[in-house]
Design a protein around this motif. Sequence first.
Motif, PDB file in Angstrom:
ATOM      1  N   VAL A  67       2.241  10.202  -1.021  1.00 40.22           N
ATOM      2  CA  VAL A  67       1.296  11.507  -1.889  1.00 40.22           C
ATOM      3  C   VAL A  67       2.971  12.515  -0.684  1.00 40.22           C
ATOM      4  N   ASN A  68       3.112  11.798  -0.172  1.00 31.23           N
ATOM      5  CA  ASN A  68       4.440  13.094   0.396  1.00 31.23           C
ATOM      6  C   ASN A  68       5.759  12.717   0.288  1.00 31.23           C
ATOM      7  N   LEU A  69       6.067  13.321  -0.885  1.00 31.62           N
ATOM      8  CA  LEU A  69       7.156  13.928  -1.263  1.00 31.62           C
ATOM      9  C   LEU A  69       8.172  14.011  -0.322  1.00 31.62           C
ATOM     10  N   ARG A  70       8.353  14.692   0.928  1.00 25.51           N
ATOM     11  CA  ARG A  70       9.394  14.835   1.628  1.00 25.51           C
ATOM     12  C   ARG A  70       9.931  13.797   2.465  1.00 25.51           C
ATOM     13  N   LEU A  71       8.608  12.467   2.511  1.00 25.91           N
ATOM     14  CA  LEU A  71       8.999  11.084   3.204  1.00 25.91           C
ATOM     15  C   LEU A  71       9.324   9.438   2.335  1.00 25.91           C
ATOM     16  N   ILE A  72      10.002   9.572   1.544  1.00 24.77           N
ATOM     17  CA  ILE A  72       9.751   8.689   0.737  1.00 24.77           C
ATOM     18  C   ILE A  72      10.872   7.313   1.092  1.00 24.77           C
ATOM     19  N   TYR A  73      10.104   6.231   1.517  1.00 21.80           N
ATOM     20  CA  TYR A  73      10.133   5.110   1.979  1.00 21.80           C
ATOM     21  C   TYR A  73      10.470   3.602   0.631  1.00 21.80           C
ATOM     22  N   LYS A  74      11.287   2.481   1.081  1.00 19.97           N
ATOM     23  CA  LYS A  74      11.772   1.587   0.377  1.00 19.97           C
ATOM     24  C   LYS A  74      10.902   0.170   1.041  1.00 19.97           C
ATOM     25  N   PRO A  75      10.153   0.006   0.615  1.00 16.28           N
ATOM     26  CA  PRO A  75       9.850  -0.901   0.583  1.00 16.28           C
ATOM     27  C   PRO A  75      10.522  -1.982   0.434  1.00 16.28           C
ATOM     28  N   ALA A  76      10.439  -3.732   0.940  1.00 15.36           N
ATOM     29  CA  ALA A  76      11.190  -4.716   0.171  1.00 15.36           C
ATOM     30  C   ALA A  76       9.963  -4.896  -0.755  1.00 15.36           C
ATOM     31  N   ALA A  77       9.248  -4.848  -0.930  1.00 12.30           N
ATOM     32  CA  ALA A  77       7.910  -5.200  -1.934  1.00 12.30           C
ATOM     33  C   ALA A  77       6.732  -4.791  -2.030  1.00 12.30           C
ATOM     34  N   LEU A  78       6.486  -4.413  -2.779  1.00 13.46           N
ATOM     35  CA  LEU A  78       4.381  -4.006  -3.245  1.00 13.46           C
ATOM     36  C   LEU A  78       4.047  -5.155  -3.826  1.00 13.46           C
ATOM     37  N   VAL A  79       2.526  -5.098  -3.292  1.00 12.61           N
ATOM     38  CA  VAL A  79       1.364  -6.521  -3.748  1.00 12.61           C
ATOM     39  C   VAL A  79       0.270  -5.321  -4.126  1.00 12.61           C
ATOM     40  N   TYR A  80      -0.724  -6.179  -5.445  1.00  8.44           N
ATOM     41  CA  TYR A  80      -2.318  -5.285  -5.483  1.00  8.44           C
ATOM     42  C   TYR A  80      -2.715  -6.651  -5.532  1.00  8.44           C
ATOM     43  N   PRO A  81      -3.445  -6.904  -4.260  1.00  8.77           N
ATOM     44  CA  PRO A  81      -3.987  -8.637  -4.184  1.00  8.77           C
ATOM     45  C   PRO A  81      -6.013  -8.013  -4.174  1.00  8.77           C
ATOM     46  N   ASN A  82      -6.296  -8.973  -5.463  1.00  6.63           N
ATOM     47  CA  ASN A  82      -7.704  -9.048  -6.119  1.00  6.63           C
ATOM     48  C   ASN A  82      -8.963  -9.071  -5.232  1.00  6.63           C
ATOM     49  N   THR A  83      -7.831 -10.218  -3.958  1.00  8.77           N
ATOM     50  CA  THR A  83      -9.473 -10.144  -2.894  1.00  8.77           C
ATOM     51  C   THR A  83      -9.014 -10.763  -1.897  1.00  8.77           C
ATOM     52  N   THR A  84      -9.521 -10.847  -0.181  1.00  9.00           N
ATOM     53  CA  THR A  84      -9.173 -10.151   0.759  1.00  9.00           C
ATOM     54  C   THR A  84      -8.321 -12.046   1.227  1.00  9.00           C
ATOM     55  N   ASP A  85      -8.604 -13.566   0.220  1.00  9.85           N
ATOM     56  CA  ASP A  85      -7.781 -14.816   0.753  1.00  9.85           C
ATOM     57  C   ASP A  85      -6.675 -14.343   0.227  1.00  9.85           C
TER      58      ASP A  85
END
Length: 522
Positions: A67-85
């Motif tokens: 949201v804050n474009l003043r502070l843009i960082y570069k994650p190693a990766a992003l995931v979108y889990p579907n369950t708690t597992d």
Amino acid sequence: MFCLSFFSFVALGIAGAASVVSDDVLGVDLSLRERNSTTSLIDCLTRAGLNPVTPSNPTYQNDSLPVNLRLIYKPAALVYPNTTDDVSASVKCGAVNDVKVNARSGGHSYASFSTGGEDGHLVISLDNLNNITLSGDYVTIGTGNKLGPLYYFLWENGQRAAAFGTCPQVGVAGHLHGGFGYHGRKWGLFLDQVVEMEVVKADGSIVIANNHTNADLFWALRGAPPSFGIITRFTVLTHPAPTHAATFAFTYTWSTPEVASSAFQIFQHFAAETDLPSDLALQVRYTEATPVPTFSLNGAYYGNDGITGLNRTVQPLWDALGALNDSVPTATIFEDLNWIQNVVYEADSDPTIDPKVALQEAQGFQIPFYSNSLFYPADNLLTNASTLSFTRYTYNGTSADVNWYVLWDVFGGKNSAIAAVPQDATAYNARDMLMNLQILGYSTTLPYPDDGIPFITGILKSVTDPMPGGRFMGYPNYVDSQLSREEAHAWYYPTHTAKLQRIMREVNPKAVFDYPQGFLPT
């Protein structure tokens, strides 16, 4: 946060934001060790069926923008889990590969801590954990939900309500540092309504936390959540929605900083000394404008006697401000709304529009900004020198190349449900504070102006410097990105840091969940 009215005309949106951020800004420049670790992490996530989004993925740029474009960082990766597992498997992959892990629930961290607060973290985005189930007085909420759809769901299912913040785009887990809304004085903070959580710990184990099971973890998560676990589900107390929401907003333009200072003195003394009912919410929105800042007195009264009760309660404040004889207020709204109309209005939308559209379909925003905050108590109100320093600074300081505002919210005071909770009941550390100032400066373009941070910091110092004996602290939901780890702990958790560090040693001894202001197991 002031949700839309300051941002709506400059909100860049995902596509717009991406267009102003060059590829080389988001490019990943890792050391050999980091590349090996990242490769191993991505292999682990892929084997677990988690479909990681990596820098080579065409969606990575948009997915990783905060949201804050003043502070843009570069994650190693992003995931979108579907369950708690899935969340558990993601945490284990991060831990075994020595990659720091952060959860994202809405992504509205003012300091971009939900994308790590620095490069190279694994971001677990909770968007798909969005179930909602209502049973009696309690609602069970997946932490991928946003506040707007939650408000609408509760209203449509028996006209229920809960103590949430005001911005419909904010993720529900993201405001567990507190969770203040206009109804906070009536019901308390959001974290006070949470009776149980499902949590993924740093070792990947899945536990239930409440006042009887994993009680220390439950205590820490209610006020300082990111260091201690990833919450996947809440159970939250709801309430019958009030039948009335008598809503008002009067805007004044005081001619001089001296008169404006007097208005703030009247406002804070009214909040501290009047036997205010818990049904009353009260705020001043102090906003950059030409030729002088505007002072907008806003509020809502949720008592059964509606406008009559509002008039009886707030008339002394209106009379005192009117006695300054300097400005005739403009009433932008003064009417008895129903609950859901008031929710829409407090989200800075037209209360007459369809609440489903206003709340379920509210568009997010991405913009460069900097914010800080200030709490102070009723037994140590701002002196005349302090408020005059503040108004003189803001009347004379509008040459800074940022748009700015200061929100003055009444959190405590007599009959406040927030103040009624014992100071040490949760990690939240500001039970005895009366007033909160949220100070924010934003820009319509990138990069963020060089004078933006010093100017906003100057607003805060204009209040505190004249009061060396003042008792001040900050609100972690309006986190100041400029604070060091140690400064943040002292500012947000002045009496709770030692206990939080002890719990950290027990539940996250290797600091798997970490960010620049997180707690360490030391």
